[in-house]
Motif scaffolding. Structure first.
Motif, PDB file in Angstrom:
ATOM      1  N   GLU A  41       0.846  -1.187   0.000  1.00 55.90           N
ATOM      2  CA  GLU A  41       0.000   0.000   0.000  1.00 55.90           C
ATOM      3  C   GLU A  41       0.885   1.243   0.000  1.00 55.90           C
ATOM      4  OE1 GLU A  41      -3.604   2.125   2.523  1.00 55.90           O
ATOM      5  OE2 GLU A  41      -2.562   0.411   3.379  1.00 55.90           O
ATOM      6  N   ASN A  42       0.573   2.167  -0.877  1.00 57.07           N
ATOM      7  CA  ASN A  42       1.287   3.436  -0.925  1.00 57.07           C
ATOM      8  C   ASN A  42       0.564   4.407   0.007  1.00 57.07           C
ATOM      9  OD1 ASN A  42       2.438   5.910  -1.499  1.00 57.07           O
ATOM     10  ND2 ASN A  42       2.545   5.548  -3.703  1.00 57.07           N
ATOM     11  N   THR A  47       4.130   8.577  -6.381  1.00 58.27           N
ATOM     12  CA  THR A  47       3.920   7.350  -7.154  1.00 58.27           C
ATOM     13  C   THR A  47       5.208   6.532  -7.152  1.00 58.27           C
ATOM     14  OG1 THR A  47       2.236   8.386  -8.518  1.00 58.27           O
ATOM     15  CG2 THR A  47       3.325   6.435  -9.426  1.00 58.27           C
ATOM     16  N   THR A  48       5.053   5.224  -6.925  1.00 56.33           N
ATOM     17  CA  THR A  48       6.204   4.323  -6.801  1.00 56.33           C
ATOM     18  C   THR A  48       5.908   3.021  -7.536  1.00 56.33           C
ATOM     19  OG1 THR A  48       6.633   5.262  -4.614  1.00 56.33           O
ATOM     20  CG2 THR A  48       7.725   3.212  -5.121  1.00 56.33           C
ATOM     21  N   PRO A  77       3.948  -3.687 -10.514  1.00 61.73           N
ATOM     22  CA  PRO A  77       2.857  -2.743 -10.289  1.00 61.73           C
ATOM     23  C   PRO A  77       3.338  -1.333  -9.955  1.00 61.73           C
ATOM     24  CG  PRO A  77       3.140  -4.178  -8.392  1.00 61.73           C
ATOM     25  CD  PRO A  77       4.015  -4.724  -9.484  1.00 61.73           C
ATOM     26  N   VAL A  78       2.566  -0.362 -10.440  1.00 67.37           N
ATOM     27  CA  VAL A  78       2.775   1.043 -10.124  1.00 67.37           C
ATOM     28  C   VAL A  78       1.733   1.419  -9.075  1.00 67.37           C
ATOM     29  CG1 VAL A  78       2.694   3.396 -11.014  1.00 67.37           C
ATOM     30  CG2 VAL A  78       3.668   1.555 -12.410  1.00 67.37           C
ATOM     31  N   LEU A  79       2.197   2.001  -7.969  1.00 65.74           N
ATOM     32  CA  LEU A  79       1.312   2.379  -6.879  1.00 65.74           C
ATOM     33  C   LEU A  79       1.255   3.903  -6.767  1.00 65.74           C
ATOM     34  CD1 LEU A  79       2.616  -0.188  -4.241  1.00 65.74           C
ATOM     35  CD2 LEU A  79       0.461  -0.302  -5.471  1.00 65.74           C
ATOM     36  N   ALA A  80       0.148   4.469  -7.197  1.00 67.63           N
ATOM     37  CA  ALA A  80      -0.081   5.897  -7.006  1.00 67.63           C
ATOM     38  C   ALA A  80      -0.440   6.118  -5.533  1.00 67.63           C
ATOM     39  CB  ALA A  80      -1.213   6.366  -7.913  1.00 67.63           C
ATOM     40  N   PRO A  81      -0.391   7.335  -5.045  1.00 63.43           N
ATOM     41  CA  PRO A  81      -0.771   7.580  -3.655  1.00 63.43           C
ATOM     42  C   PRO A  81      -2.142   6.977  -3.339  1.00 63.43           C
ATOM     43  CG  PRO A  81       0.228   9.541  -4.570  1.00 63.43           C
ATOM     44  CD  PRO A  81       0.056   8.569  -5.708  1.00 63.43           C
ATOM     45  N   THR A 108      10.763   5.497  -7.479  1.00 66.40           N
ATOM     46  CA  THR A 108       9.748   6.549  -7.456  1.00 66.40           C
ATOM     47  C   THR A 108       9.609   7.175  -8.838  1.00 66.40           C
ATOM     48  OG1 THR A 108      11.249   8.371  -6.946  1.00 66.40           O
ATOM     49  CG2 THR A 108      10.407   7.078  -5.067  1.00 66.40           C
ATOM     50  N   SER A 109       8.558   7.964  -9.002  1.00 62.45           N
ATOM     51  CA  SER A 109       8.349   8.655 -10.282  1.00 62.45           C
ATOM     52  C   SER A 109       9.474   9.654 -10.572  1.00 62.45           C
ATOM     53  CB  SER A 109       6.995   9.369 -10.278  1.00 62.45           C
ATOM     54  OG  SER A 109       6.910  10.240  -9.168  1.00 62.45           O
TER      55      SER A 109
END
Length: 130
Positions: A41-42, A47-48, A77-81, A108-109
């Motif tokens: 979980e972000n 974004t990470t 997977p990309v985890l946005a906030p 991170t982005s």
């Protein structure tokens, strides 16, 4: 050691819960099968992306196996906030108990790389004492 764990690294929360799979185990052949569910979980505002994994698996005899590879279950997977990603995987052991821990390599982005900790958890039969 409990069969679950949680750690937060740079606002990435990694929660794991493991359980014994009796139907896939063959103790008479020296095989105990465990499944584990991971949730990432972000909890931050950046974004990470999960790039790769590193697991350290220790069986009941103290033998250590390290597993490294890209992504998890074929995904990066990309985890946005606020995003969550979860998956289930498994680990066969030659003993009736063991432990796992490790890290996910994240970026991170902005291009910053870091290791998100996977805190230690046990792989054990229900109600077993070791």
């Amino acid at each position: 050691m409990p069969d679950s764990s949680q750690a937060v690294t740079r606002n990435i929360r990694v929660s794991v819960h493991a359980h014994y799979i009796e139907q896939r185990s063959r103790p008479e052949d020296g095989l105990w099968f465990f499944a584990y569910r991971v949730e990432l979980e972000n909890v931050g505002d950046e974004t990470t992306q999960l790039i790769s994994r590193h697991w350290v698996i220790t069986d009941g005899e103290g033998r250590v196996e390290e597993v490294r590879g890209p992504g998890v279950i074929g995904e990066q997977p990309v985890l946005a906030p606020g995003d969550k990603f979860h998956y289930t995987s498994a680990c066969p052991l030659p003993t009736s108990f063991g432990t796992m821990h490790g890290s996910y390599q994240m970026v991170t982005s902005e291009g910053d790389r870091f290791d998100a900790k996977i805190a230690p958890f046990s792989l054990s039969l229900p109600h077993a004492v070791h």
